[in-house]
Design a protein around this motif. Structure first.
Motif, short mmCIF file in Angstrom:
data_model
loop_
_atom_site.label_atom_id
_atom_site.label_comp_id
_atom_site.label_asym_id
_atom_site.label_seq_id
_atom_site.Cartn_x
_atom_site.Cartn_y
_atom_site.Cartn_z
N LEU A 1 0.80 -1.23 0.00
CA LEU A 1 0.00 0.00 0.00
C LEU A 1 0.83 1.28 0.00
N VAL A 2 1.93 1.32 0.71
CA VAL A 2 2.74 2.54 0.74
C VAL A 2 3.30 2.85 -0.64
N GLN A 3 3.55 1.82 -1.45
CA GLN A 3 4.04 2.07 -2.81
C GLN A 3 2.99 2.73 -3.70
N LEU A 4 1.74 2.73 -3.28
CA LEU A 4 0.68 3.40 -4.04
C LEU A 4 0.50 4.85 -3.61
N MET A 5 1.10 5.21 -2.49
CA MET A 5 0.91 6.55 -1.93
C MET A 5 1.94 7.54 -2.47
N ARG A 6 1.58 8.82 -2.37
CA ARG A 6 2.49 9.92 -2.68
C ARG A 6 2.67 10.74 -1.40
N PRO A 7 3.80 11.43 -1.25
CA PRO A 7 3.97 12.26 -0.05
C PRO A 7 2.78 13.20 0.13
N GLY A 8 2.33 13.28 1.36
CA GLY A 8 1.15 14.09 1.68
C GLY A 8 -0.14 13.28 1.74
N ASP A 9 -0.13 12.07 1.16
CA ASP A 9 -1.31 11.22 1.24
C ASP A 9 -1.51 10.75 2.68
N ASP A 10 -2.77 10.69 3.07
CA ASP A 10 -3.17 10.23 4.40
C ASP A 10 -4.22 9.16 4.18
N TRP A 11 -3.87 7.90 4.44
CA TRP A 11 -4.76 6.77 4.18
C TRP A 11 -4.98 5.97 5.45
N THR A 12 -6.07 5.22 5.48
CA THR A 12 -6.30 4.22 6.52
C THR A 12 -6.25 2.86 5.85
N PHE A 13 -5.38 1.98 6.38
CA PHE A 13 -5.22 0.62 5.87
C PHE A 13 -6.01 -0.32 6.77
N TYR A 14 -6.74 -1.26 6.16
CA TYR A 14 -7.46 -2.31 6.89
C TYR A 14 -6.75 -3.61 6.56
N VAL A 15 -6.04 -4.17 7.54
CA VAL A 15 -5.08 -5.23 7.27
C VAL A 15 -5.47 -6.55 7.94
N PRO A 16 -5.80 -7.57 7.13
CA PRO A 16 -6.06 -8.88 7.71
C PRO A 16 -4.76 -9.50 8.23
N PRO A 17 -4.87 -10.43 9.17
CA PRO A 17 -3.67 -10.98 9.82
C PRO A 17 -2.62 -11.55 8.87
N GLN A 18 -3.04 -12.16 7.78
CA GLN A 18 -2.05 -12.78 6.88
C GLN A 18 -1.17 -11.75 6.18
N TYR A 19 -1.53 -10.47 6.21
CA TYR A 19 -0.69 -9.42 5.63
C TYR A 19 -0.09 -8.52 6.71
N ALA A 20 -0.18 -9.01 7.97
CA ALA A 20 0.41 -8.29 9.09
C ALA A 20 1.38 -9.24 9.80
N TYR A 21 1.01 -9.66 11.00
CA TYR A 21 1.90 -10.52 11.78
C TYR A 21 1.39 -11.95 11.88
N GLY A 22 0.25 -12.25 11.26
CA GLY A 22 -0.26 -13.62 11.22
C GLY A 22 -0.51 -14.19 12.60
N SER A 23 -0.08 -15.43 12.80
CA SER A 23 -0.37 -16.15 14.04
C SER A 23 0.64 -15.84 15.15
#
Length: 146
Positions: free
Chosen positions: A99-121
């Motif tokens: 997701l950060v690769q889609l952003m430009r400086p100054g962008d303010d986004w909220t990410f909704y992240v399922p466990p498999q794309y975060a820290y998992g188990s």
């Protein structure tokens, strides 16, 4: 508006000749092509200048962020510390790397992240295992790593 990034990744499947059915029957058809993985969602809260450069995977990114659990519990926040954080993008969780690769400086986004794309188990500090995470991220800068 919530935007959904789907598919997160696409993988080609290889079919082994050993998978074919016996000669008496029609061959078993195994789909070859794309597999959709679970999606990442994000909300654009504010946009920076459209002329800004997007981050690259090997860049150092400077962000203000707040990490919360679904119940609203704040787990970590550079905003609360009063100082932006700088990280090598390629060492962050998979959701951030995408997701950060889609952003430009100054962008303010909220990410909704399922466990498999975060820290998992894996439980980490105040994060229970298999946590669905919500990040509010403002990209301040992206610079090539030295």
């Amino acid at each position: 508006m919530i935007r959904i990034l789907a598919p997160l990744a696409v993988f080609a499947l290889a079919v082994s000749p050993a998978v074919a059915a016996p000669a008496k029957k029609a061959p078993v058809k195994i789909p070859v092509g794309k597999v959709k993985l679970p999606v990442l969602s994000y909300t654009v809260n504010a946009s920076g200048p459209a002329t800004g450069e997007t981050a690259k995977r090997r860049d150092m990114v400077t962000v203000d962020y707040t990490l919360t659990l679904l119940d609203g519990t704040v787990v970590d926040s550079s905003v609360q510390r009063g100082e932006p954080a700088t990280f090598p993008l390629n060492q962050l969780i998979p959701a951030w790397q995408v997701l950060v690769q889609l952003m430009r400086p100054g962008d303010d986004w909220t990410f909704y992240v399922p466990p498999q794309y975060a820290y998992g188990s894996v439980a980490r500090d105040e994060l229970p295992a298999n946590s669905f995470l919500v990040f509010r991220v403002k990209l301040i800068a992206a610079k090539a790593a030295e």
